[in-house]
Design a protein around this motif. Structure first.
Motif, PDB file in Angstrom:
ATOM      1  N   SER B  52       0.828  -1.279  -0.027  1.00 39.17           N
ATOM      2  CA  SER B  52       0.017  -0.100  -0.148  1.00 39.17           C
ATOM      3  C   SER B  52       0.726   1.247   0.158  1.00 39.17           C
ATOM      4  CB  SER B  52      -0.872  -0.070   1.216  1.00 39.17           C
ATOM      5  OG  SER B  52      -1.810  -1.256   1.171  1.00 39.17           O
ATOM      6  N   VAL B  53       0.382   2.285  -0.563  1.00 38.67           N
ATOM      7  CA  VAL B  53       1.214   3.589  -0.437  1.00 38.67           C
ATOM      8  C   VAL B  53       0.312   4.760  -0.118  1.00 38.67           C
ATOM      9  CG1 VAL B  53       0.925   3.850  -3.126  1.00 38.67           C
ATOM     10  CG2 VAL B  53       2.907   5.088  -1.880  1.00 38.67           C
ATOM     11  N   SER B  54       0.746   5.717   0.604  1.00 39.13           N
ATOM     12  CA  SER B  54      -0.024   6.914   0.760  1.00 39.13           C
ATOM     13  C   SER B  54       0.913   7.758   0.612  1.00 39.13           C
ATOM     14  CB  SER B  54      -0.610   6.979   2.296  1.00 39.13           C
ATOM     15  OG  SER B  54       0.084   6.915   3.153  1.00 39.13           O
ATOM     16  N   VAL B  55       0.279   9.194   0.463  1.00 40.45           N
ATOM     17  CA  VAL B  55       1.280  10.423   0.026  1.00 40.45           C
ATOM     18  C   VAL B  55       0.647  11.287   0.995  1.00 40.45           C
ATOM     19  CG1 VAL B  55       2.142  11.983  -1.498  1.00 40.45           C
ATOM     20  CG2 VAL B  55       1.473   9.856  -2.276  1.00 40.45           C
ATOM     21  N   ARG B  56       1.725  11.743   2.065  1.00 40.56           N
ATOM     22  CA  ARG B  56       1.426  13.032   2.755  1.00 40.56           C
ATOM     23  C   ARG B  56       2.367  13.910   2.720  1.00 40.56           C
ATOM     24  NH1 ARG B  56      -2.492  10.443   2.475  1.00 40.56           N
ATOM     25  NH2 ARG B  56      -3.728   9.342   3.941  1.00 40.56           N
ATOM     26  N   ASP B  57       1.870  15.282   2.704  1.00 39.38           N
ATOM     27  CA  ASP B  57       2.866  16.398   2.671  1.00 39.38           C
ATOM     28  C   ASP B  57       3.926  16.130   1.523  1.00 39.38           C
ATOM     29  OD1 ASP B  57       1.716  17.636   4.776  1.00 39.38           O
ATOM     30  OD2 ASP B  57       2.912  16.454   6.220  1.00 39.38           O
ATOM     31  N   GLY B  58       3.384  15.526   0.286  1.00 39.52           N
ATOM     32  CA  GLY B  58       4.141  15.068  -0.728  1.00 39.52           C
ATOM     33  C   GLY B  58       5.085  13.918  -0.620  1.00 39.52           C
ATOM     34  N   LYS B  59       4.904  13.317   0.728  1.00 42.15           N
ATOM     35  CA  LYS B  59       5.958  12.128   0.838  1.00 42.15           C
ATOM     36  C   LYS B  59       5.274  11.019   0.721  1.00 42.15           C
ATOM     37  CE  LYS B  59       9.105  10.362   4.530  1.00 42.15           C
ATOM     38  NZ  LYS B  59       8.394   9.258   4.701  1.00 42.15           N
ATOM     39  N   ALA B  60       5.686  10.029  -0.347  1.00 42.86           N
ATOM     40  CA  ALA B  60       4.978   8.796  -0.266  1.00 42.86           C
ATOM     41  C   ALA B  60       5.678   7.733   0.810  1.00 42.86           C
ATOM     42  CB  ALA B  60       5.470   8.354  -1.958  1.00 42.86           C
ATOM     43  N   THR B  61       4.636   7.126   1.453  1.00 42.79           N
ATOM     44  CA  THR B  61       5.049   6.019   2.412  1.00 42.79           C
ATOM     45  C   THR B  61       4.524   4.865   1.847  1.00 42.79           C
ATOM     46  OG1 THR B  61       4.807   7.710   4.118  1.00 42.79           O
ATOM     47  CG2 THR B  61       4.952   5.278   4.637  1.00 42.79           C
ATOM     48  N   ILE B  62       5.355   3.743   1.723  1.00 43.97           N
ATOM     49  CA  ILE B  62       5.039   2.493   1.318  1.00 43.97           C
ATOM     50  C   ILE B  62       4.964   1.581   2.605  1.00 43.97           C
ATOM     51  CG2 ILE B  62       5.802   0.425  -0.442  1.00 43.97           C
ATOM     52  CD1 ILE B  62       6.838   2.726  -2.457  1.00 43.97           C
ATOM     53  N   THR B  63       3.827   0.830   2.508  1.00 45.32           N
ATOM     54  CA  THR B  63       3.898  -0.424   3.502  1.00 45.32           C
ATOM     55  C   THR B  63       3.576  -1.707   3.076  1.00 45.32           C
ATOM     56  OG1 THR B  63       1.577   0.431   4.144  1.00 45.32           O
ATOM     57  CG2 THR B  63       3.331   1.188   5.457  1.00 45.32           C
ATOM     58  N   ASP B  64       3.743  -2.443   3.678  1.00 42.09           N
ATOM     59  CA  ASP B  64       3.515  -4.181   3.280  1.00 42.09           C
ATOM     60  C   ASP B  64       2.053  -4.317   3.740  1.00 42.09           C
ATOM     61  OD1 ASP B  64       3.640  -6.951   2.864  1.00 42.09           O
ATOM     62  OD2 ASP B  64       3.985  -7.114   4.868  1.00 42.09           O
ATOM     63  N   GLY B  65       1.438  -5.144   3.049  1.00 46.21           N
ATOM     64  CA  GLY B  65      -0.157  -5.373   3.302  1.00 46.21           C
ATOM     65  C   GLY B  65      -1.129  -4.428   2.676  1.00 46.21           C
ATOM     66  N   PRO B  66      -2.414  -5.132   2.914  1.00 43.03           N
ATOM     67  CA  PRO B  66      -3.545  -4.218   2.415  1.00 43.03           C
ATOM     68  C   PRO B  66      -4.018  -3.086   3.175  1.00 43.03           C
ATOM     69  CG  PRO B  66      -4.065  -6.179   3.784  1.00 43.03           C
ATOM     70  CD  PRO B  66      -2.747  -6.290   4.014  1.00 43.03           C
ATOM     71  N   PHE B  67      -4.767  -2.419   2.632  1.00 37.79           N
ATOM     72  CA  PHE B  67      -5.485  -1.064   3.112  1.00 37.79           C
ATOM     73  C   PHE B  67      -5.979  -1.479   4.487  1.00 37.79           C
ATOM     74  CE2 PHE B  67      -9.612   0.896   3.438  1.00 37.79           C
ATOM     75  CZ  PHE B  67      -9.216   1.870   3.848  1.00 37.79           C
ATOM     76  N   ALA B  68      -6.780  -2.555   4.391  1.00 36.62           N
ATOM     77  CA  ALA B  68      -7.502  -2.749   5.826  1.00 36.62           C
ATOM     78  C   ALA B  68      -7.174  -4.390   5.981  1.00 36.62           C
ATOM     79  CB  ALA B  68      -8.972  -2.712   5.601  1.00 36.62           C
ATOM     80  N   GLU B  69      -7.064  -4.569   7.140  1.00 32.98           N
ATOM     81  CA  GLU B  69      -6.917  -5.851   7.713  1.00 32.98           C
ATOM     82  C   GLU B  69      -8.232  -6.495   8.019  1.00 32.98           C
ATOM     83  OE1 GLU B  69      -4.120  -7.834   8.048  1.00 32.98           O
ATOM     84  OE2 GLU B  69      -2.811  -6.205   7.743  1.00 32.98           O
ATOM     85  N   THR B  70      -8.615  -7.352   7.034  1.00 37.41           N
ATOM     86  CA  THR B  70     -10.147  -7.969   7.256  1.00 37.41           C
ATOM     87  C   THR B  70      -9.821  -9.637   7.048  1.00 37.41           C
ATOM     88  OG1 THR B  70     -10.458  -7.561   4.950  1.00 37.41           O
ATOM     89  CG2 THR B  70     -11.379  -5.701   6.263  1.00 37.41           C
ATOM     90  N   LYS B  71     -11.154 -10.076   7.616  1.00 40.52           N
ATOM     91  CA  LYS B  71     -10.972 -11.425   7.532  1.00 40.52           C
ATOM     92  C   LYS B  71     -11.193 -11.904   5.978  1.00 40.52           C
ATOM     93  CE  LYS B  71     -13.425 -12.670  11.739  1.00 40.52           C
ATOM     94  NZ  LYS B  71     -14.727 -13.112  11.984  1.00 40.52           N
TER      95      LYS B  71
END
Lengths: 406, 113
Positions: B52-71
């Motif tokens: 997943s990636v999100s951009v805040r204040d112009g900075k992209a943050t990449i994380t492992d995993g889905p947007f939401a942890e769901t069953k």
């Protein structure tokens, strides 16, 4: 001609007129606005001219013209769909109101309002708004919520119908039985809401109950299937007891303690006649069975003399059609009353997990425990029932039972 | 109208499916094409491959995993061209995963040009 007379005429006709307008305009909001325009016009004209012979046709004709005006004024008038609608409307408007009968499109409207893709709350609200012609304010009062909430609920539901492409149609033959379930449950919900509707305001319990009966009659007229008649019989029989259901301060009295002389004998006769006629088709369903249970209660001179054996049998049939712990609980109570107390307690114990937050479960088990002499356990259940009850009169009733145990 | 059928299920529960899932998906797709409602459709790799990636204040943050942890996880989709919601729902009900998972149907938004 009083405003009240006019209001009643509008209420009677509006569902049918609106159903036709929606079919032609393909737009719930525009149809409602156009109908409102027509009603405003009628309120101005009718007191001078008298109510036309075909009031509904008059309203439809005026509403159509107003809809054309509204479409022409709006910004989307150039879209292809709008042009097609305008053309169609213009053709329809050429007829004078005297020489056409309005096709009954209410079946399409009711199936659309009760589409399972809408939440049950939205289904109830839309049905009351469009088919019964109640205002958002009246619906909000009846369902104990605010007008703002009700308006939002209606707006969202209409937006979903439009945006998700819920068609304005009667379901295909293959789907009709399944889809009918949600229509019937909406009508039954409206009836049940009449138990808790606010008293002393413009919309009373009686009004909601009457709307439910009117809807069931309309549905039965348009779609004469056994379960539709079963539902009508059920609410007719329930409604026959309405005078006995509340005491002088408006608190509810259980079936066991009702004064049976207050039951409406004519309504009971109507309900039973309809039910017998329906059962003859030999296509039983949950509503017919529940109506049969209600009919047996109606026939009995007292709670004690009720035919509990037959009621147990009917609950067993209902259980096999629509299994639910609440139905099983009712069956167990009927069994206990027919003399099979130990077996009834055994069944009730198996429901403890499923019904652990259900007040009537504890009240019923407490009663069975009392009757089998297990007073300590009965006391515990009454206390739990009191905790779970949200209703002051019910709490008082349960406290009384608890005190009786000493 | 265009509808997106989003296929959700608990991952690793395909075993609960009674039948040959690949063959049934193949048949569903062929039927949808033959009926003229198929517009697109794909299966996704398991959620363990999601980033997943999100951009805040112009900075992209990449994380492992889905947007939401769901069953239940999104496992694929179909884009179906149907005349109304009822038709879309009846096609969605035929998607093999509906038998043990859940199919969410959403209308696709159309912007006026």
């Amino acid at each position: 001609m009083s405003q009240a007379t006019l209001a009643r005429i509008f209420r009677e006709d509006s569902g049918r007129v609106l159903a036709t307008l929606i079919a032609q305009l393909r737009d719930f909001d525009l149809a409602e606005e156009a109908l409102q325009d027509a009603i405003t016009e009628a309120l101005r004209v009718w007191p001078k001219t008298g109510v036309p012979d075909n009031g509904a046709a008059w309203l439809l004709t005026v509403a159509r013209r107003r809809a054309i005006d509204r479409i022409r004024r709006s910004s989307v008038r150039n879209s292809e769909l709008t042009q097609a609608t305008l053309l169609q409307l213009a053709e329809d408007s050429d007829q004078s109101e005297a020489d056409f009968t309005i096709p009954d499109e209410r079946l399409r409207l009711i199936f659309t309002c009760c589409h399972p893709a809408l939440s049950p709350e939205a289904q109830v609200a839309l049905t009351l708004r469009t088919l019964c012609g109640l205002t958002a304010r009246e619906i909000a009062r009846a369902l104990l919520t605010t007008e703002t909430t009700m308006n939002q609920r209606l707006t969202r539901a209409k937006a979903k119908i439009r945006d998700a492409g819920i068609a304005y149609k009667v379901p295909e033959q293959t789907d009709i039985i399944v889809r009918l379930e949600s229509v019937l449950s909406v009508i039954y919900l409206i009836y049940n809401e009449s138990y808790s509707a606010y008293e002393g305001e413009s919309l009373t319990r009686t009004d909601l109950a009457n709307e439910a009966i009117r809807l069931a009659k309309i549905l039965r007229h348009l779609l004469p299937l056994p379960e539709v008649s079963g539902l009508l019989a059920l609410i007719t029989l329930h409604n026959a007891r309405r005078e006995a259901r509340y005491d002088c301060v408006g608190d509810m009295i259980t079936l066991e303690d009702q004064d049976r002389n207050l039951w409406d004998a004519n309504a009971i006769a109507d309900g039973k006649k309809l039910l017998l006629h329906t059962l003859a088709a030999r296509r039983p369903g949950p509503y017919q069975i529940q109506a049969a249970i209600s009919a047996l209660h109606s026939e009995s001179p007292s709670w004690e003399k009720t035919d509990w054996l037959q009621i147990t049998g009917l609950y067993t049939a209902l259980e096999s059609l629509t299994p639910s712990p609440v139905v099983s609980l009712n069956k167990a109570v009927a069994m206990a009353n027919s003399g099979s107390l130990p077996q009834a307690l055994e069944i009730v114990q198996t429901l403890a997990v499923d019904l652990s937050n259900y007040q009537p479960f504890y009240a019923a088990r407490a009663d069975l425990l009392t009757r089998s002499g297990q007073l300590a356990n009965a006391r515990e259940d009454y206390r739990r029932a009191i905790d779970l009850s949200k209703n002051a009169a019910e709490k008082a009733f349960l406290h009384g039972k608890l005190d009786d145990l000493g | 109208m265009m509808y997106m059928a989003l296929i959700y299920a608990k991952e690793g529960y395909q075993g609960e499916y009674d039948g040959d899932m690949m063959a049934d998906y193949g048949k569903f797709t062929q039927d949808a094409i033959a009926a003229g409602v198929f517009s697109a459709g794909d299966a996704l790799h398991p959620v363990s491959t999601a980033s997943s990636v999100s951009v805040r204040d112009g900075k992209a943050t990449i994380t492992d995993g889905p947007f939401a942890e769901t069953k239940e996880q999104l496992g694929g989709y179909y884009l179906l061209d149907c005349k109304d919601l009822d038709e879309a729902m009846s096609w969605a009900a035929k998607i093999p995963t509906a038998k043990y998972g859940q199919i969410e149907v959403r209308p696709v938004m159309v912007f006026d040009t």
